[in-house]
Motif scaffolding. Structure first.
Motif, mmCIF file in Angstrom:
data_model
loop_
_atom_site.group_PDB
_atom_site.id
_atom_site.type_symbol
_atom_site.label_atom_id
_atom_site.label_comp_id
_atom_site.label_asym_id
_atom_site.label_seq_id
_atom_site.Cartn_x
_atom_site.Cartn_y
_atom_site.Cartn_z
ATOM 1 N N MET A 33 0.846 -1.193 0.000
ATOM 2 C CA MET A 33 0.000 0.000 0.000
ATOM 3 C C MET A 33 0.881 1.242 0.000
ATOM 4 N N PRO A 34 0.704 2.137 -0.986
ATOM 5 C CA PRO A 34 1.575 3.317 -1.058
ATOM 6 C C PRO A 34 1.315 4.294 0.090
ATOM 7 N N MET A 35 2.349 5.035 0.429
ATOM 8 C CA MET A 35 2.249 6.019 1.495
ATOM 9 C C MET A 35 1.311 7.156 1.086
ATOM 10 N N ASP A 36 0.480 7.597 2.001
ATOM 11 C CA ASP A 36 -0.438 8.707 1.756
ATOM 12 C C ASP A 36 0.280 10.014 2.113
ATOM 13 N N ARG A 37 0.661 10.776 1.088
ATOM 14 C CA ARG A 37 1.434 12.003 1.316
ATOM 15 C C ARG A 37 0.670 13.027 2.155
ATOM 16 N N ARG A 38 -0.642 13.075 1.984
ATOM 17 C CA ARG A 38 -1.415 14.066 2.738
ATOM 18 C C ARG A 38 -1.327 13.801 4.236
ATOM 19 N N ILE A 39 -1.382 12.532 4.592
ATOM 20 C CA ILE A 39 -1.275 12.172 6.018
ATOM 21 C C ILE A 39 0.108 12.543 6.540
ATOM 22 N N ILE A 40 1.138 12.282 5.763
ATOM 23 C CA ILE A 40 2.500 12.590 6.187
ATOM 24 C C ILE A 40 2.696 14.100 6.325
ATOM 25 N N GLU A 41 2.206 14.857 5.369
ATOM 26 C CA GLU A 41 2.341 16.312 5.439
ATOM 27 C C GLU A 41 1.628 16.862 6.673
ATOM 28 N N ALA A 42 0.436 16.337 6.954
ATOM 29 C CA ALA A 42 -0.310 16.782 8.136
ATOM 30 C C ALA A 42 0.428 16.394 9.419
ATOM 31 N N TYR A 43 1.020 15.201 9.411
ATOM 32 C CA TYR A 43 1.767 14.717 10.586
ATOM 33 C C TYR A 43 2.959 15.641 10.871
ATOM 34 N N VAL A 66 11.816 12.481 4.289
ATOM 35 C CA VAL A 66 12.824 13.540 4.421
ATOM 36 C C VAL A 66 12.674 14.534 3.271
ATOM 37 N N ASN A 67 12.428 14.031 2.078
ATOM 38 C CA ASN A 67 12.232 14.919 0.924
ATOM 39 C C ASN A 67 10.925 15.712 1.026
ATOM 40 N N ILE A 68 9.886 15.076 1.558
ATOM 41 C CA ILE A 68 8.613 15.774 1.758
ATOM 42 C C ILE A 68 8.807 16.942 2.721
ATOM 43 N N HIS A 69 9.623 16.737 3.749
ATOM 44 C CA HIS A 69 9.911 17.814 4.706
ATOM 45 C C HIS A 69 10.489 19.025 3.972
ATOM 46 N N LYS A 70 11.426 18.783 3.061
ATOM 47 C CA LYS A 70 12.029 19.894 2.318
ATOM 48 C C LYS A 70 10.996 20.579 1.425
ATOM 49 N N GLU A 71 10.148 19.777 0.803
ATOM 50 C CA GLU A 71 9.124 20.333 -0.089
ATOM 51 C C GLU A 71 8.122 21.196 0.678
ATOM 52 N N VAL A 72 7.710 20.750 1.855
ATOM 53 C CA VAL A 72 6.679 21.453 2.620
ATOM 54 C C VAL A 72 7.240 22.663 3.356
ATOM 55 N N PHE A 73 8.443 22.512 3.934
ATOM 56 C CA PHE A 73 8.974 23.567 4.799
ATOM 57 C C PHE A 73 10.126 24.354 4.173
#
Length: 414
Positions: A1-11, A86-93
Motif C-alpha cells: 500500500m503506497p504512502m499517503d502524502r497528505r497524512i505525512i504532510e499533516a503529521y 525527508v524529501n517531503i519535509h524539504k518540499e513542505v517547509f
C-alpha cells in the motif's frame, strides 16, 4: 500500500505546531556528530521520547524531523518511505532537516537499510530509539557495524530523583538533611524511578502504572512480538522473575517446578521466554565472573529488574535485595553513560562465598562491591567481608567497597 502524502504532510505540520511538553533534563549526554548514528535503547516508559524532545528543544524544530513509529499515522510506513519523508519535509517547509529523530525504529521492517542510506549522505545527525535490545543490536552488528554509538536509557537514578525533589547532596550533610534523604530513599525504593511515577507519586496512580507497565511489556513486547500461545507459562515466568530479583535464577529449577505442577513445556521454550524478557529490557541478567567468556556466559545468571518497584516478595531481606537492585542499575547506567568498556559480573567461589558485583575493564578486575542493608550484626559482617576478601585474593583486586544503609567507615580487615 503506497504512502499517503497528505497524512505525512499533516503529521509533519502538526509536530511543528505542537508545543513540546515540559521536560526534566536527563543525565545522559550523547555525542552530536554526523560521523555516527546515535541509538538510544531503553525499556518502555523510561523517557526515550522525552529525551529526543530534549534534543529537539536544543536544536530547534525548524532543523528537526521527528517520526514516532508507534503513532497510528505511521503504521503503514515502510523502510523505503523514510527517505521520501525527508524529501517531503524539504518540499513542505523549504529546507532539509539537519537532525533526524526516529522513535521506536524497530517497528519498521528493514529499517537499517533506510538509516544506512541516509547516514551515507553525511548530511544529517541521526538519532534512533528502540525498546528492544536485540532487534536493534542485530542490525547494528551487521549493516550498521562501525556506524553507531549506542546508549541505554534507564529510569531516573536516585540522584536525579533528589534533584527533582530539589534536595541537594553536595557538601556536608546535616543530621536533619540525612533523615530527609533516607526518607526519600524509602520512597524511591517503594515507588521506583519511572519518570511518570516520580512526577506523579500518588499511591493509587503508582499501583495502576506498575500493573499496566507489566501488562504492556508482557503482551506487546513478548506475547504479540513472538506470537506466543502459552500465556499461562508466560505469566508464571513473569511472577517467578519478579520474585527472584537480586538472586540467581535457574531455568532448570523453574522447569522442574512447572513439571511438578503438571505444566507441560520444554526447557528450550523456557530459555526462549527468558531471552524474550531480557530483550524487552524487563530484566538485566548478570553472569558469574570467569576468565573464560564461554564459561561466564554458560553460568547461572543473577537477575535484576528494570525498576525495583516491580519486585514481588515480602520477605525479611526485601529492602536489602531492592538496594542491591538499585546498585546494579546504577552500575549499568554508568556503564552506558560513562564507561562503555566496563563489564559487570558477580563472583561465587567453589565453596559458595559470593560478591555481588565484579567490575572489570581492559586492565582486569577494577573493583569488588558488596551490598548489605544492615552490617551491624557480627555474623552478617563476617560473612559479607569474608566473601569480599576471598574474591580479592583470587582476583587480585584491592579496591573493595561495601554499600550499606547508613554505616560508613574505612576499615582494615585481616
Amino acid at each position: 500500500m503506497p504512502m499517503d502524502r497528505r497524512i505525512i504532510e499533516a503529521y509533519l505540520a502538526e509536530f511543528k505546531e505542537r508545543r513540546l511538553p515540559e521536560l526534566v533534563e536527563r543525565s545522559l549526554k550523547v555525542e552530536i556528530t554526523k560521523d555516527a548514528i546515535i541509538s538510544i535503547i531503553g525499556p518502555r516508559r523510561t523517557g526515550k521520547t522525552y529525551y529526543l524532545f530534549q534534543l529537539i528543544s536544543r536544536f530547534g524544530k525548524d532543523e528537526s524531523l521527528y517520526l514516532n513509529f508507534e503513532d497510528p499515522e505511521l503504521y503503514d510506513i515502510t523502510s523505503r518511505d523514510i527517505k521520501e519523508i525527508v524529501n517531503i519535509h524539504k518540499e513542505v517547509f523549504g529546507r532539509r532537516p539537519r537532525f533526524l529523530f526516529f522513535d521506536e525504529i524497530q517497528n519498521i521492517p528493514e529499517w537499517d537499510k533506510a538509516v544506512r542510506s541516509l547516514y551515507e549522505l553525511k548530511d544529517f545527525h541521526i538519532f534512533l530509539t528502540g525498546s528492544s535490545s536485540k532487534l536493534l543490536s542485530k542490525e547494528i552488528a551487521t549493516s550498521l557495524r562501525g556506524r553507531t554509538i549506542s546508549y541505554t536509557l534507564l529510569p531516573f537514578s536516585f540522584k536525579r530523583f533528589l534533584d527533582i525533589q530539589k534536595i541537594g547532596v553536595e557538601g556536608p550533610v546535616s543530621f536533619s538533611k540525612e533523615a530527609t534523604i533516607k526518607n526519600m530513599l524509602r520512597q524511591y525504593i517503594s515507588h521506583g524511578g519511572f519518570p511518570q511515577v516520580v512526577l506523579n507519586p500518588r499511591k493509587e496512580y503508582v499501583e495502576r502504572f506498575l500493573k499496566e507497565y507489566l501488562d504492556l511489556v508482557m503482551y506487546r513486547d513478548v506475547i504479540e512480538r513472538y506470537k506466543i500461545k502459552n500465556l499461562h507459562v508466560i505469566r508464571l515466568m513473569v511472577n517467578s522473575l519478579l520474585a527472584s530479583y537480586s538472586k540467581e535464577f535457574s531455568i532448570h529449577r523453574f522447569y522442574r517446578t512447572l513439571k511438578s505442577q503438571n505444566v507441560v513445556v520444554s526447557k528450550k521454550t523456557l530459555y526462549n521466554y527468558f531471552a524474550y524478557f531480557e530483550d524487552a529490557l524487563l530484566i538485566f541478567p548478570l553472569r558469574k565472573h570467569s576468565h573464560s567468556r564461554k564459561s561466564s556466559y554458560a553460568s547461572m545468571p543473577k537477575i535484576y529488574l528494570v525498576d525495583a518497584s516491580l519486585a514481588l516478595g515480602r520477605d525479611s531481606d526485601e529492602r536489602g535485595r531492592k538496594i542491591e537492585n538499585l546498585v546494579a542499575l546504577e552500575l549499568i547506567r554508568r556503564r552506558s553513560y560513562l564507561e562503555p568498556l566496563t563489564e559487570i559480573c558477580y563472583y561465587k567461589s567453589p565453596s559458595g562465598r559470593e560478591v555481588d558485583f565484579v567490575i572489570t575493564d581492559r586492565s582486569g578486575v577494577r573493583q569488588l562491591i558488596q551490598v548489605c542493608h544492615d552490617i551491624e550484626d557480627v555474623r552478617t559482617k563476617e560473612r559479607e567481608l569474608e566473601g569480599l576478601i576471598t574474591a580479592s585474593r583470587k582476583l587480585e583486586c584491592r579496591d573493595l567497597l561495601v554499600i550499606t544503609w547508613d554505616y560508613e567507615a574505612l576499615e582494615d580487615y585481616k
